[in-house]
Design a protein around this motif. Structure first.
Motif: not given
Lengths: 272, 215
Positions: A97, A139, A142, A215, A218, A230-233
């Motif tokens: 990130l 995504l 990423l 990924i 978000v 933001h929660r990136v998972q």
């Protein structure tokens, strides 16, 4: 838009990390030998290692190259190995990130909740400075960055630092949300490539142990302060575990849902 | 319809009371194990295998021969459990199948107590690899069976080391944890969806609404 640059911050931290590492290395003036008993595959053996210098990873490399490459932890319980893998994935996601956005965006990493494989996704909470709804391609990009990081085969380097050194590493002006009230304690700092992060550890030995990774989502987090996190998972599997694409798609689908892990309270941290 | 074969007289009901049932699968046709000395020679060669099985608790041979010997060994143990050592026909049977007489004592004193409460078969069979190149001549004798499928036959609960390694439990491996949680979540969502639909159905039945009229 912030006036800080992620690249400059990385450079600053890296310099301080190298300095602190060199200082700690100089503290050890004479080397004492210790014996380490190894009882597992391929054969039981006794190793003679250096006190305060050798790590379990060094021992594993002496036993066999295969053990060094494949062992995630010096621990036989898969529960802890899974946790270490999930934690390492979060850290690698943080690195991705910080390095994937254009220089006009200043990405500030906040934290990730305690790793829990049962939630179905690893997480990094991040302040992007913008409201961002990523497209599928973004995504995927990423995810590709995560794969690229794992292909570089970078080791995770560990360093225990005191509060004052850590304060220098994560300068309070530069990255305030990384600081909590643990003054005086020793904290553990991990380095992977050019990226530095705090984590209680343990982590796996090498980024090459990451196999399949996606990924997935978000999500903007509810926040009482003016800053928005933001929660990136994502979801990942170790290199040695192969999975059918249909089964993996089930995991991906589940990892798109918002992870219920603890949301960081910025107001309580004194950041609003 | 014309029957090709005349059905035999059905005596299974009576026989079932006399002979304990085998716990292994029985082949539809008997094997044609050729032997120079005829049927008795074939039975003698099988009895050597049964003797070796009771003595060593594990034997290695070709798959087909062992699967035949296995049925006789199972039968012998089952009958020994059923009748005990004071039964003349059982002793005769044991005398025929066990060529070494001290093994008759082992059958009644060791194997019968071991398998008395067993609910599965008394023997276990594994497929074994063929050792290539299969040497047909071993000690000057023609080993015609060297390149046939091989097998291992053993008595259950034997004191030897296990043939197969103990399987590593993989329940807590990361992919199995992830899939198990996904399965749990799916079934929970499905159950909740069903409950919700049932609740909605009940509400519409109780309260049909003022503007619904039946033609």
């Amino acid at each position: 838009m912030s006036s800080y640059l992620n690249s400059a911050v990385t450079e600053h931290r890296l310099k301080l990390f190298e300095k602190e590492k060199e200082r700690q290395r100089r503290l050890i003036t004479d080397v004492h030998k210790i014996t380490v008993q190894y009882r597992d595959h391929p054969e039981h053996c006794t190793l003679i290692m250096n006190k305060k210098l050798s790590t379990p990873y060094d021992c594993a490399r002496h036993v066999s190259q295969l053990v060094g490459d494949r062992a995630v932890l010096a621990e036989a319980d898969p529960f802890y190995a899974n946790r270490a893998f999930w934690r390492s994935c979060s850290l690698m996601l943080g690195s991705v990130l910080e390095n994937s956005f254009k220089s006009k965006f200043y990405v500030q990493l906040c934290s990730f909740p305690a790793p829990n494989v049962r939630t179905g996704s690893f997480v990094y909470d991040v302040d992007l400075g913008i409201d961002w709804t990523p497209t599928k391609e973004e995504l995927r990009m990423l995810s590709a960055q995560m794969v690229r990081l794992s292909m570089q085969k970078l080791p995770f380097e560990r360093l225990s630092v005191k509060w004052y050194a850590q304060r220098l590493l994560f300068h309070i002006l530069i990255n305030p949300s990384k600081i909590d009230g643990s003054a005086g304690d020793e904290v553990t700092v991990y380095r992977v490539g050019r990226f530095l992060d705090m984590s209680c550890g343990p982590l796996m030995a090498n980024t090459a142990q990451l196999g399949r990774v996606t990924i997935t989502a978000v999500h903007p987090l509810p926040s009482a302060s003016s800053r928005r996190l933001h929660r990136v998972q994502g979801v990942a599997l170790p290199h040695s575990i192969l999975m059918n694409h249909f089964s993996y798609s089930i995991l991906e689908k589940r990892a798109r849902k918002l992870n219920e892990g603890r949301i960081p309270d910025l107001v309580a941290m004194g950041l609003s | 319809m014309k029957l090709l074969y005349r059905p035999r007289t059905v005596v299974t009901a009576e026989v079932a009371k006399l002979i304990p049932a085998l716990r292994t699968a029985i082949r539809p046709k008997p094997l044609k194990l050729s032997n120079e000395e005829g049927t008795l020679g074939k039975l003698n060669s099988l009895s050597r295998l049964v003797t070796a099985l009771v003595r060593d608790e594990r034997v290695e041979h070709t798959y087909s021969t062992l699967s035949e010997a296995r049925d006789y060994a199972e039968r012998l143990i089952a009958v020994a459990i059923e009748h005990g050592d004071c039964h003349q026909p059982t002793m005769e049977l044991a005398d025929f199948w066990l060529k070494e007489k001290q093994l008759v004592h082992k059958l009644f004193k060791v194997l019968v107590p071991r398998f008395r409460d067993s609910t599965v078969s008394y023997t276990k069979m594994y497929k074994a690899p063929i050792a290539y190149p299969a040497s047909k001549y071993e000690g000057g004798n023609l080993q015609a069976r060297a390149d046939l499928p091989q097998a291992i036959l053993e008595l259950r609960n034997n004191p030897l080391l296990p043939v197969l390694p103990r399987p590593t439990p993989t329940r807590n491996w990361i992919h199995n944890v992830l899939l198990e949680e996904a399965r749990k979540e799916y079934s929970q969502e499905k159950r909740m969806g069903e409950e919700f639909a049932a609740l909605e159905r009940m509400q519409t039945m109780e309260d049909p609404g003022p503007d619904k009229e039946i033609d």
